[in-house]
Design an enzyme around this catalytic site. Structure first.
Site: not given
Length: 323
Positions: A12, A298, A301
């Protein structure tokens, strides 16, 4: 310093929107993700704006935005300056991508081979080979394996054995990328995963402290990875590998937030900031009033500002190692 293209592999931290085009819950193609990206457009980047890939591409003077390889609107000219093959939720252990229904690293490598074929058809073999030779590959992988798959694998492996297996898979990936013509490779260490807001919430007790056990596992993996990459580089002609201490960079920011312009480093900006990420961070989740003060967007991240600070922190070491 000349870089023809930036090519990204991994999880990610490198995700630019590939997961939009596969059947997985690990997506970010909805608000509030992307609320500060080119007029508020959610693209699949797990951030409010630009990501690590985007800032690296800019710092290496390639382009300002790195597209996802699976984006159906991608143009031939975009391929010539690089793409991301990464998939949020991916890992080195096949079990990881099975759990998250994301693109395993082996498939990302197949996508790269397909990409090289497209490049050769578009610009000719010689020009394509020059682009690959003068490109930089950046890899972020292993985080999800340590967080998601290691608990299941403990019946088969102790932590050092599992870590060694993952490191061997990184070396195999590096070798495959090298065999396809790449000569400059950046490998990010895993971050202090025990200090990610979601991990603090789950394992950090009432005070939501950093989880030492998770950080110790990450450090074991990182130390082994750094050592093995240095050994690999000495045996492979003309290759340059930059091992980037992502762990130390993030820990420095987390321990000295004011130095980097942040006030909040233990929760994200989205929702409560304690657990929300991907589908839990959605348009029903309110965001913080001033996200420039938050390091995390979030619960896993960084914010756009966070990624910008990270790249500014690592770029000198990266350039010195590769050029």
């Amino acid at each position: 310093m000349y870089v023809s293209a930036l090519l990204a592999f991994g999880d990610s931290f490198m995700e630019q929107g590939n997961n939009n085009y596969i059947n997985t819950l690990s997506k970010a193609n909805f608000l509030p993700y992307g609320k500060d990206f080119l007029g508020g457009k959610p693209t699949g980047r797990l951030c409010n704006g630009r990501t690590l890939c985007d800032f690296l591409a800019e710092a290496l003077r390639v382009k300002n935005y790195l597209p996802a390889y699976l984006d159906p609107l991608i143009e031939d000219k975009d391929l010539q300056t690089g793409v991301s093959f990464a998939s949020a939720g991916s890992g080195l252990d096949p079990l990881t991508s099975t759990q998250t229904s994301t693109i395993p690293i082996s498939t990302q490598l197949d996508m790269f081979k397909e990409y090289v074929g497209k490049l050769k058809r578009n610009v000719g073999v010689e020009t394509a080979n020059n682009i690959i030779t003068n490109s930089v590959v950046v890899v972020s992988i292993g985080n999800n394996d340590l967080l998601l798959s290691l608990p299941y694998r403990r019946l088969q492996y102790d932590v050092p054995t599992y870590s060694n297996m993952l490191v061997k898979r990184v070396l195999n990936l590096t070798q495959e990328i090298y065999m396809l013509g790449v000569r400059r490779i950046v490998v990010l260490s895993t971050p202090p995963i025990g200090c990610l807001p979601a991990v603090r919430t789950i394992g950090g007790g009432p005070q939501r402290a950093c989880v030492d056990e998770e950080n110790n596992v990450a450090q074991l993996f990182n130390n082994n990875l750094k050592q093995q990459l240095q050994l690999w580089t000495t045996t492979v002609p003309q290759s340059k590998v930059a091992f980037i201490d992502y762990y130390g960079t993030l820990m420095s920011i987390i321990e000295n937030p004011q130095k980097y312009g942040f006030d909040v480093v233990d929760v994200g900006c989205c929702g409560t900031g304690e657990i929300e990420f991907s589908i839990l961070c959605n348009k029903l989740a309110a965001t913080c009033e001033n996200h420039s003060k938050y390091f995390f967007w979030d619960s896993l991240h960084p914010t756009e500002k966070g990624y910008n600070v990270i790249v500014n922190h690592i770029i000198e070491d990266l350039v010195n190692a590769l050029f």
